[in-house]
Design a protein around this motif. Structure first.
Motif, PDB file in Angstrom:
ATOM      1  N   VAL A 122       9.256   7.928   1.955  1.00 46.62           N
ATOM      2  CA  VAL A 122      10.095   9.120   2.019  1.00 46.62           C
ATOM      3  C   VAL A 122      11.517   8.762   1.642  1.00 46.62           C
ATOM      4  N   ASP A 123      11.989   7.643   2.154  1.00 44.22           N
ATOM      5  CA  ASP A 123      13.323   7.149   1.841  1.00 44.22           C
ATOM      6  C   ASP A 123      13.244   5.639   1.808  1.00 44.22           C
ATOM      7  N   GLY A 124      13.775   5.027   0.753  1.00 42.62           N
ATOM      8  CA  GLY A 124      13.811   3.575   0.713  1.00 42.62           C
ATOM      9  C   GLY A 124      13.088   2.940  -0.453  1.00 42.62           C
ATOM     10  N   HIS A 125      12.958   3.653  -1.552  1.00 45.59           N
ATOM     11  CA  HIS A 125      12.295   3.076  -2.721  1.00 45.59           C
ATOM     12  C   HIS A 125      12.984   1.788  -3.183  1.00 45.59           C
ATOM     13  N   HIS A 126      14.308   1.780  -3.226  1.00 42.57           N
ATOM     14  CA  HIS A 126      15.043   0.578  -3.644  1.00 42.57           C
ATOM     15  C   HIS A 126      14.864  -0.543  -2.627  1.00 42.57           C
ATOM     16  N   LYS A 127      14.796  -0.188  -1.354  1.00 41.22           N
ATOM     17  CA  LYS A 127      14.595  -1.190  -0.302  1.00 41.22           C
ATOM     18  C   LYS A 127      13.214  -1.822  -0.431  1.00 41.22           C
ATOM     19  N   ILE A 128      12.195  -0.996  -0.622  1.00 39.99           N
ATOM     20  CA  ILE A 128      10.830  -1.522  -0.764  1.00 39.99           C
ATOM     21  C   ILE A 128      10.741  -2.410  -2.004  1.00 39.99           C
ATOM     22  N   ALA A 129      11.351  -2.000  -3.103  1.00 41.22           N
ATOM     23  CA  ALA A 129      11.350  -2.825  -4.315  1.00 41.22           C
ATOM     24  C   ALA A 129      12.020  -4.164  -4.045  1.00 41.22           C
ATOM     25  N   ALA A 130      13.110  -4.152  -3.289  1.00 41.77           N
ATOM     26  CA  ALA A 130      13.819  -5.397  -2.957  1.00 41.77           C
ATOM     27  C   ALA A 130      12.967  -6.292  -2.058  1.00 41.77           C
ATOM     28  N   TYR A 131      12.335  -5.707  -1.050  1.00 40.76           N
ATOM     29  CA  TYR A 131      11.461  -6.494  -0.174  1.00 40.76           C
ATOM     30  C   TYR A 131      10.334  -7.127  -0.982  1.00 40.76           C
ATOM     31  N   ARG A 132       9.723  -6.357  -1.875  1.00 36.99           N
ATOM     32  CA  ARG A 132       8.636  -6.894  -2.703  1.00 36.99           C
ATOM     33  C   ARG A 132       9.140  -8.036  -3.575  1.00 36.99           C
ATOM     34  N   ASP A 180       0.802  -1.214   0.000  1.00 36.41           N
ATOM     35  CA  ASP A 180       0.000   0.000   0.000  1.00 36.41           C
ATOM     36  C   ASP A 180       0.840   1.272   0.000  1.00 36.41           C
ATOM     37  N   LEU A 181       2.151   1.139  -0.036  1.00 39.41           N
ATOM     38  CA  LEU A 181       3.028   2.303   0.021  1.00 39.41           C
ATOM     39  C   LEU A 181       3.061   3.024  -1.322  1.00 39.41           C
ATOM     40  N   VAL A 182       3.033   4.343  -1.270  1.00 35.55           N
ATOM     41  CA  VAL A 182       3.018   5.176  -2.466  1.00 35.55           C
ATOM     42  C   VAL A 182       4.414   5.758  -2.674  1.00 35.55           C
ATOM     43  N   ALA A 183       4.956   5.560  -3.852  1.00 33.26           N
ATOM     44  CA  ALA A 183       6.287   6.075  -4.182  1.00 33.26           C
ATOM     45  C   ALA A 183       6.243   7.590  -4.343  1.00 33.26           C
ATOM     46  N   THR A 184       7.279   8.256  -3.846  1.00 29.79           N
ATOM     47  CA  THR A 184       7.418   9.702  -4.042  1.00 29.79           C
ATOM     48  C   THR A 184       8.508   9.993  -5.061  1.00 29.79           C
ATOM     49  N   ALA A 185       9.042   8.956  -5.664  1.00 27.65           N
ATOM     50  CA  ALA A 185      10.024   9.060  -6.744  1.00 27.65           C
ATOM     51  C   ALA A 185       9.589   8.050  -7.808  1.00 27.65           C
TER      52      ALA A 185
END
Length: 153
Positions: A124-134, A83-88
């Protein structure tokens, strides 16, 4: 959960901004990531999941990007990232960085993303981390910053 009041914040991040970052100076949308504002020591702490307490002190650089107000900071906690929305840009363009975090996650490390909750949960910070977790099918580790009016969400 820690209470923090932001006064004199830069106003680049607003909890109800949708998917855009808002500039306090002129209200215009900002599409660049505020990461350039973060110190190397904070980036390392988030990448490794080694956050010191109190969180409000550790995350001061990020908190200073917020609009003035009262917030609660909690975590790291496990949170599904669906449900997280990317800001980048999404997906993150740096595939090598996502691969780095995927390897870390498979090894048992839990890098921490920072999420600003409000009407939506913004990364806010961690787009690459969230992508990796997914990609790994693992529940993400996040620190949550919530405006006082959303603290029960």
């Amino acid at each position: 959960m820690e209470q923090v009041t932001v006064t004199g914040g830069k106003g680049f991040l607003a909890p109800d901004a949708g998917t855009a970052l808002v500039s306090a100076e002129n209200g215009s949308d900002r599409h660049e990531h505020p990461r350039g504002e973060l110190s190397q020591s904070l980036r390392i702490a988030l990448a490794t999941g080694q956050l010191r307490r109190p969180l409000a002190e550790t995350l001061r650089e990020l908190l200073d990007l917020l609009v003035d107000g009262r917030y609660q900071v909690s975590g790291p906690e496990r949170r599904p990232g669906d449900d997280l929305v990317a800001t980048a840009g999404w997906p993150p363009a740096d595939e090598a960085r996502v691969a780095y975090y995927r390897t870390a996650i498979r090894s048992g490390h839990r890098p921490v993303a920072v999420v600003l909750t409000g009407a939506r949960a913004l990364i806010v910070d961690g787009h690459h981390k969230i992508a990796a977790y997914r990609a790994e099918g693992v529940t993400a580790s996040v620190v949550r910053i919530s405006p006082a009016q959303y603290s029960d969400s």
